[in-house]
Design an enzyme around this catalytic site. Sequence first.
Site, short mmCIF file in Angstrom:
data_model
loop_
_atom_site.label_atom_id
_atom_site.label_comp_id
_atom_site.label_asym_id
_atom_site.label_seq_id
_atom_site.Cartn_x
_atom_site.Cartn_y
_atom_site.Cartn_z
N SER A 13 0.83 -1.21 0.00
CA SER A 13 0.00 0.00 0.00
C SER A 13 0.86 1.25 0.00
O SER A 13 1.99 1.24 0.50
CB SER A 13 -0.90 0.01 1.23
OG SER A 13 -1.71 1.16 1.23
N HIS A 14 0.27 2.31 -0.58
CA HIS A 14 0.88 3.64 -0.53
C HIS A 14 0.01 4.59 0.29
O HIS A 14 0.24 5.79 0.31
CB HIS A 14 1.07 4.20 -1.95
CG HIS A 14 2.16 3.49 -2.71
ND1 HIS A 14 1.98 2.25 -3.25
CD2 HIS A 14 3.43 3.85 -3.01
CE1 HIS A 14 3.10 1.86 -3.87
NE2 HIS A 14 4.00 2.82 -3.73
N ASN A 15 -1.05 4.03 0.92
CA ASN A 15 -2.01 4.86 1.64
C ASN A 15 -1.64 4.85 3.13
O ASN A 15 -1.72 3.81 3.80
CB ASN A 15 -3.40 4.26 1.39
CG ASN A 15 -4.51 4.97 2.15
OD1 ASN A 15 -4.35 5.35 3.30
ND2 ASN A 15 -5.64 5.13 1.49
N ASP A 74 -7.83 -3.57 -0.73
CA ASP A 74 -8.61 -2.68 -1.59
C ASP A 74 -9.93 -2.47 -0.89
O ASP A 74 -10.58 -3.43 -0.46
CB ASP A 74 -8.81 -3.23 -3.00
CG ASP A 74 -9.20 -2.08 -3.93
OD1 ASP A 74 -8.36 -1.17 -4.13
OD2 ASP A 74 -10.35 -2.03 -4.40
N SER A 75 -10.30 -1.23 -0.73
CA SER A 75 -11.46 -0.95 0.11
C SER A 75 -12.26 0.20 -0.46
O SER A 75 -11.82 0.89 -1.38
CB SER A 75 -11.01 -0.66 1.53
OG SER A 75 -9.87 0.18 1.53
N TYR A 165 -12.87 8.62 4.59
CA TYR A 165 -14.29 8.95 4.81
C TYR A 165 -14.75 8.65 6.24
O TYR A 165 -15.95 8.64 6.51
CB TYR A 165 -15.15 8.15 3.82
CG TYR A 165 -14.96 8.46 2.35
CD1 TYR A 165 -13.78 8.12 1.67
CD2 TYR A 165 -15.96 9.09 1.62
CE1 TYR A 165 -13.62 8.39 0.32
CE2 TYR A 165 -15.80 9.36 0.25
CZ TYR A 165 -14.63 9.01 -0.37
OH TYR A 165 -14.46 9.27 -1.72
N ASP A 166 -13.82 8.38 7.15
CA ASP A 166 -14.20 8.01 8.52
C ASP A 166 -15.18 8.98 9.18
O ASP A 166 -16.09 8.54 9.88
CB ASP A 166 -12.95 7.86 9.41
CG ASP A 166 -12.29 6.50 9.27
OD1 ASP A 166 -12.96 5.54 8.83
OD2 ASP A 166 -11.10 6.39 9.60
N LYS A 186 -12.11 1.50 16.61
CA LYS A 186 -12.51 1.28 15.21
C LYS A 186 -12.22 -0.17 14.80
O LYS A 186 -13.05 -0.81 14.17
CB LYS A 186 -11.79 2.28 14.29
CG LYS A 186 -12.13 2.06 12.83
CD LYS A 186 -11.43 3.05 11.90
CE LYS A 186 -11.52 2.58 10.45
NZ LYS A 186 -10.81 3.44 9.52
P1 IMP Z 1 -8.13 2.05 -2.53
O1 IMP Z 1 -8.44 0.78 -1.82
O2 IMP Z 1 -6.70 2.39 -2.46
O3 IMP Z 1 -8.69 2.05 -3.91
O4 IMP Z 1 -8.82 3.23 -1.76
C1 IMP Z 1 -9.92 3.06 -0.94
C2 IMP Z 1 -10.37 4.39 -0.41
O5 IMP Z 1 -11.50 4.10 0.42
C3 IMP Z 1 -9.36 5.06 0.48
O6 IMP Z 1 -8.66 6.05 -0.18
C4 IMP Z 1 -10.21 5.67 1.57
O7 IMP Z 1 -10.56 6.95 1.24
C5 IMP Z 1 -11.47 4.87 1.58
N1 IMP Z 1 -11.43 4.00 2.75
C6 IMP Z 1 -11.10 2.69 2.79
N2 IMP Z 1 -11.09 2.25 4.06
C7 IMP Z 1 -11.42 3.30 4.82
C8 IMP Z 1 -11.55 3.46 6.22
O8 IMP Z 1 -11.32 2.56 7.02
N3 IMP Z 1 -11.91 4.68 6.62
C9 IMP Z 1 -12.13 5.72 5.77
N4 IMP Z 1 -12.00 5.63 4.46
C10 IMP Z 1 -11.64 4.42 3.98
#
Ligand code: IMP
Length: 214
Positions: A13-15, A74-75, A165-166, A186
């Site tokens: 991940s880069h997040n 991926d979420s 988006y929490d 959480k």
């Molecule tokens: P991706 O999985 O990198 O495509 O990005 C999923 C996006 O969903 C993230 O950038 C978040 O903004 C959002 N997201 C996923 N999980 C959470 C969470 O636990 N809390 C808030 N936002 C989330």
Amino acid sequence: MRKLETKTIVVASHNAGKIAEIADLIGPFGFSAKSAAELQFAEPEETGTTFEENAAIKAQASAQASGLPALSDDSGLVVDALDGNPGVYTANWAELEDGTRNFDMAMQKVETALAERGATQPQQRTARFVSVLCLAWPDGHTEFFRGEVEGTVVWPPRGKKGFGYDPVFQPQGYDTTFGEMSAEEKHGWKPGDPEALSHRARAFKLFVEHCLEA
Ligand code: IMP
């Protein structure tokens, strides 16, 4: 299902928000986990149309680049009144023209779309967070774990904890948003607990049960 035999993995991940949560969850298991961001791996393009496809793209890219098993997430936020959007495009809804992300704007977009559909009452604003974890090995083998948490989209946003988006997501049965909860609240889970709260912790619990425990 294949077990994880090594204690060294890459978090694909880069997040920063996700990396922190996965580090929390994996901490008690004694892993040495570096993220794809720390290893300066290129961020692959998420060209899939499902959470599973995008999770596999990320995990396989890090497994190939590192030669180690890699765990991706991926979420996204699936809003019923918006036909499941933003869904797999949850991160894209936050993207600005310069490639940076602004989640205040993204939450506002969700609110505007709900308002346009007249969804003002909690029962019209049901949603779920979905997390699909993919564990990929360098030989191409993959395993998937899906976690979901039901809730409602609230407005205005509440709380400064968490990420993404929490602040607009209130899980069912709680009167606080994820943005108002500590990381421990959480996740709602530590090793041995029978239940977890967040989508990511629910998926992670399945990963532990299937790939780590004897
Ligand atoms: P991706 O999985 O990198 O495509 O990005 C999923 C996006 O969903 C993230 O950038 C978040 O903004 C959002 N997201 C996923 N999980 C959470 C969470 O636990 N809390 C808030 N936002 C989330």
